[in-house]
Design a protein around this motif. Structure first.
Motif, PDB file in Angstrom:
ATOM      1  N   ALA A  32     -17.206  14.430 -63.280  1.00 29.05           N
ATOM      2  CA  ALA A  32     -17.775  14.258 -61.943  1.00 29.05           C
ATOM      3  C   ALA A  32     -18.085  15.638 -61.377  1.00 29.05           C
ATOM      4  O   ALA A  32     -17.404  16.622 -61.687  1.00 29.05           O
ATOM      5  N   TRP A  33     -19.107  15.689 -60.497  1.00 26.75           N
ATOM      6  CA  TRP A  33     -19.609  16.984 -60.049  1.00 26.75           C
ATOM      7  C   TRP A  33     -19.745  17.039 -58.534  1.00 26.75           C
ATOM      8  O   TRP A  33     -20.093  16.056 -57.889  1.00 26.75           O
ATOM      9  N   GLY A  34     -19.453  18.212 -58.008  1.00 24.67           N
ATOM     10  CA  GLY A  34     -19.593  18.433 -56.577  1.00 24.67           C
ATOM     11  C   GLY A  34     -19.698  19.916 -56.294  1.00 24.67           C
ATOM     12  O   GLY A  34     -19.980  20.724 -57.189  1.00 24.67           O
ATOM     13  N   ALA A  35     -19.470  20.293 -55.041  1.00 27.68           N
ATOM     14  CA  ALA A  35     -19.544  21.708 -54.667  1.00 27.68           C
ATOM     15  C   ALA A  35     -18.661  21.961 -53.458  1.00 27.68           C
ATOM     16  O   ALA A  35     -18.390  21.060 -52.657  1.00 27.68           O
ATOM     17  N   LEU A  36     -18.202  23.196 -53.357  1.00 25.50           N
ATOM     18  CA  LEU A  36     -17.537  23.690 -52.158  1.00 25.50           C
ATOM     19  C   LEU A  36     -18.468  24.698 -51.508  1.00 25.50           C
ATOM     20  O   LEU A  36     -18.992  25.598 -52.181  1.00 25.50           O
ATOM     21  N   CYS A  37     -18.684  24.542 -50.202  1.00 27.12           N
ATOM     22  CA  CYS A  37     -19.636  25.392 -49.486  1.00 27.12           C
ATOM     23  C   CYS A  37     -18.980  25.972 -48.240  1.00 27.12           C
ATOM     24  O   CYS A  37     -18.056  25.384 -47.668  1.00 27.12           O
ATOM     25  N   GLY A  96      -6.710  10.904 -55.983  1.00 27.69           N
ATOM     26  CA  GLY A  96      -5.917  11.062 -57.194  1.00 27.69           C
ATOM     27  C   GLY A  96      -6.599  11.847 -58.293  1.00 27.69           C
ATOM     28  O   GLY A  96      -6.045  11.994 -59.392  1.00 27.69           O
ATOM     29  N   HIS A  97      -7.788  12.376 -58.027  1.00 31.45           N
ATOM     30  CA  HIS A  97      -8.528  13.150 -59.025  1.00 31.45           C
ATOM     31  C   HIS A  97      -8.481  14.634 -58.682  1.00 31.45           C
ATOM     32  O   HIS A  97      -8.506  15.017 -57.509  1.00 31.45           O
ATOM     33  N   HIS A  98      -8.427  15.456 -59.715  1.00 28.51           N
ATOM     34  CA  HIS A  98      -8.391  16.904 -59.537  1.00 28.51           C
ATOM     35  C   HIS A  98      -9.782  17.498 -59.780  1.00 28.51           C
ATOM     36  O   HIS A  98     -10.460  17.153 -60.744  1.00 28.51           O
ATOM     37  N   TRP A  99     -10.178  18.409 -58.901  1.00 28.01           N
ATOM     38  CA  TRP A  99     -11.465  19.093 -58.999  1.00 28.01           C
ATOM     39  C   TRP A  99     -11.208  20.587 -59.195  1.00 28.01           C
ATOM     40  O   TRP A  99     -10.423  21.189 -58.462  1.00 28.01           O
ATOM     41  N   ARG A 100     -11.884  21.183 -60.145  1.00 25.83           N
ATOM     42  CA  ARG A 100     -11.654  22.587 -60.477  1.00 25.83           C
ATOM     43  C   ARG A 100     -12.959  23.375 -60.391  1.00 25.83           C
ATOM     44  O   ARG A 100     -14.046  22.829 -60.601  1.00 25.83           O
ATOM     45  N   PRO A 101     -12.883  24.669 -60.104  1.00 24.57           N
ATOM     46  CA  PRO A 101     -14.101  25.490 -60.097  1.00 24.57           C
ATOM     47  C   PRO A 101     -14.771  25.449 -61.468  1.00 24.57           C
ATOM     48  O   PRO A 101     -14.104  25.294 -62.499  1.00 24.57           O
ATOM     49  N   PHE A 102     -16.069  25.610 -61.489  1.00 24.07           N
ATOM     50  CA  PHE A 102     -16.827  25.449 -62.732  1.00 24.07           C
ATOM     51  C   PHE A 102     -16.341  26.391 -63.825  1.00 24.07           C
ATOM     52  O   PHE A 102     -16.220  26.002 -64.988  1.00 24.07           O
ATOM     53  N   VAL A 151     -20.096  25.358 -57.580  1.00 30.28           N
ATOM     54  CA  VAL A 151     -19.944  24.046 -58.208  1.00 30.28           C
ATOM     55  C   VAL A 151     -18.494  23.827 -58.623  1.00 30.28           C
ATOM     56  O   VAL A 151     -17.823  24.741 -59.119  1.00 30.28           O
ATOM     57  N   ILE A 152     -18.001  22.603 -58.407  1.00 31.53           N
ATOM     58  CA  ILE A 152     -16.691  22.202 -58.901  1.00 31.53           C
ATOM     59  C   ILE A 152     -16.856  20.942 -59.746  1.00 31.53           C
ATOM     60  O   ILE A 152     -17.852  20.213 -59.608  1.00 31.53           O
ATOM     61  N   GLN A 153     -15.869  20.700 -60.623  1.00 30.52           N
ATOM     62  CA  GLN A 153     -15.976  19.588 -61.564  1.00 30.52           C
ATOM     63  C   GLN A 153     -14.629  18.915 -61.746  1.00 30.52           C
ATOM     64  O   GLN A 153     -13.582  19.567 -61.703  1.00 30.52           O
ATOM     65  N   SER A 154     -14.679  17.593 -61.916  1.00 29.65           N
ATOM     66  CA  SER A 154     -13.487  16.835 -62.292  1.00 29.65           C
ATOM     67  C   SER A 154     -13.708  16.295 -63.699  1.00 29.65           C
ATOM     68  O   SER A 154     -14.811  15.821 -64.007  1.00 29.65           O
ATOM     69  N   PRO A 155     -12.707  16.348 -64.563  1.00 27.62           N
ATOM     70  CA  PRO A 155     -12.898  15.841 -65.925  1.00 27.62           C
ATOM     71  C   PRO A 155     -13.022  14.321 -65.994  1.00 27.62           C
ATOM     72  O   PRO A 155     -13.340  13.781 -67.050  1.00 27.62           O
ATOM     73  N   ASP A 156     -12.802  13.644 -64.890  1.00 28.97           N
ATOM     74  CA  ASP A 156     -12.859  12.182 -64.857  1.00 28.97           C
ATOM     75  C   ASP A 156     -14.127  11.747 -64.126  1.00 28.97           C
ATOM     76  O   ASP A 156     -14.287  12.007 -62.935  1.00 28.97           O
ATOM     77  N   GLU A 157     -15.041  11.071 -64.840  1.00 32.71           N
ATOM     78  CA  GLU A 157     -16.304  10.653 -64.225  1.00 32.71           C
ATOM     79  C   GLU A 157     -16.084   9.703 -63.053  1.00 32.71           C
ATOM     80  O   GLU A 157     -16.908   9.644 -62.132  1.00 32.71           O
ATOM     81  N   SER A 158     -14.995   8.959 -63.058  1.00 33.45           N
ATOM     82  CA  SER A 158     -14.740   8.013 -61.969  1.00 33.45           C
ATOM     83  C   SER A 158     -14.418   8.721 -60.656  1.00 33.45           C
ATOM     84  O   SER A 158     -14.367   8.089 -59.599  1.00 33.45           O
ATOM     85  N   ARG A 187     -18.308  18.570 -51.007  1.00 33.63           N
ATOM     86  CA  ARG A 187     -19.304  17.517 -51.208  1.00 33.63           C
ATOM     87  C   ARG A 187     -19.271  17.040 -52.653  1.00 33.63           C
ATOM     88  O   ARG A 187     -19.072  17.833 -53.583  1.00 33.63           O
ATOM     89  N   ILE A 188     -19.431  15.737 -52.824  1.00 31.60           N
ATOM     90  CA  ILE A 188     -19.568  15.151 -54.156  1.00 31.60           C
ATOM     91  C   ILE A 188     -21.035  14.774 -54.321  1.00 31.60           C
ATOM     92  O   ILE A 188     -21.608  14.075 -53.481  1.00 31.60           O
TER      93      ILE A 188
END
Length: 345
Positions: A246-251, A269-275, A312-319, A225-226
């Motif tokens: 950018a912020w989201g979560a894996l559940c 095209g965006h990478h999401w990483r664990p917090f 929580v997961i995060q992408s360094p790109d706000e877009s 989820r974003i």
């Protein structure tokens, strides 16, 4: 000499007295038992100090109220509104109009109170963002008890609210519990009713930007989820500059929290990483108490919404915080690298 009355006179007095007593009783009963008013929506009355009241039922919501109720996630419980014009121009004392009530032939009591009663501050805390909470409080503050006061010489229209529908069969109507109302041919001055001010700042959406589901290679359910635009803003405001993104979560209901904290994603095209990886890879030292709490709060809110465990997961790109219909989820190896990937939709 003692005088006596004739039989004819006594008979006449008896008949007259009996008739007078019956007429008085009938008149009193007629005044107190008016029956049922059907389909009346306009009412009027006055108090002993010279203040006059005109009320109209089923009016539109004042400005800002429906917006605030939606932000509080209360819009599924509709409110019903009553406008009351208080004419205290010739009154001798301050007066207020903070309540009105209507009773039905079945004995049901429908009460209207201040709009602020349905915009309580503690409910505002249930909103998903500071912007939303501030807006709810801003609207609430436009409908406190003070806003229903009318000083001597003043005329004002206020709006009351109820979570019960207005009854269209009414036996008794009152304002403030003491001033009786009667049907009127004149409505309240609804065009002069005041509402809440325009928002002091824009309020974003509380809706998630993505809510995607799939199954990992280990057979565990996985939800990506974003967070909503409002939640994005709150998290970025609390985080150090290096962690804005950018912020989201894996559940999951089956995977453990430890497994989720080693899982990342890619989407659009965006990478999401664990917090925890976001903190280390961005070069941030120790997080402030507020930032640490915000991450914990975000995970907790996600868990309340999902029902399972979330990380929580995060992408360094706000877009990356954009509406997303599909993504790839897998074991995060660091530096935007995933393995054992699956697709979620």
């Amino acid at each position: 000499m003692k005088k006596s009355l004739s039989l004819a006179t006594l008979a006449l007095l008896a008949l007259t007295g009996c008739s007078a007593g019956q007429n008085g009783s009938d008149s009193s009963q007629e005044a107190s038992d008016h029956g049922t008013y059907e389909g009346v929506t306009n009412w009027e009355g006055s108090n002993d100090d010279g203040a006059a009241f005109r009320a109209t039922a089923d009016v539109a919501a004042p400005a800002g109220v429906e917006e605030a109720r939606k932000l509080m996630k209360k819009s599924e419980t509709p409110l019903h509104f009553l406008a009351v014009t208080v004419d205290n121009i010739h009154g001798t004392q301050p007066v207020s109009a903070t309540a009105a009530s209507f009773t039905t032939p079945e004995g049901e009591l429908v009460e209207y109170t201040t709009v602020g009663d349905y915009l309580n501050d503690y409910e505002a805390a249930e909103s998903e963002s500071g912007d939303a909470e501030n807006r709810v409080i801003e609207v609430h503050n436009a409908f406190t008890n003070d806003d229903y006061d009318v000083v001597a010489g003043q005329k004002k229209t206020v709006v009351l609210a109820s979570d019960h529908e207005y009854p269209h069969n009414v036996t008794h109507a009152t304002v403030n519990g003491t001033t009786s109302l009667a049907p009127s041919e004149t409505s309240a001055e609804t065009d002069k009713a005041t509402g809440a001010p325009e928002p002091s700042e824009a309020v974003g959406s509380n809706d998630k930007l993505a809510d995607l589901n799939g199954t990992t290679l280990k057979g565990n359910d996985i939800n990506f989820r974003i967070f909503s635009p409002n939640a994005q803003k709150d998290l970025n405001a609390a985080m150090p500059a290096q962690l804005k993104g950018a912020w989201g979560a894996l559940c999951s209901n089956a995977a453990t929290e430890e497994q989720l904290k080693e899982t990342g994603a890619t989407a659009n095209g965006h990478h999401w990483r664990p917090f925890q990886y976001a903190v280390s890879e961005s070069g941030v030292g120790a997080l402030s108490g507020n930032a640490d709490y915000k991450e914990y709060e975000a995970a907790s809110l996600a868990e309340m919404s999902h029902g399972g465990v979330c990380a929580v997961i995060q992408s360094p790109d706000e877009s990356a915080a954009a509406e997303t219909r599909s993504a790839t989820v897998g074991h995060y190896l660091g530096n935007a690298t995933l393995e054992s990937t699956v697709e979620v939709k």
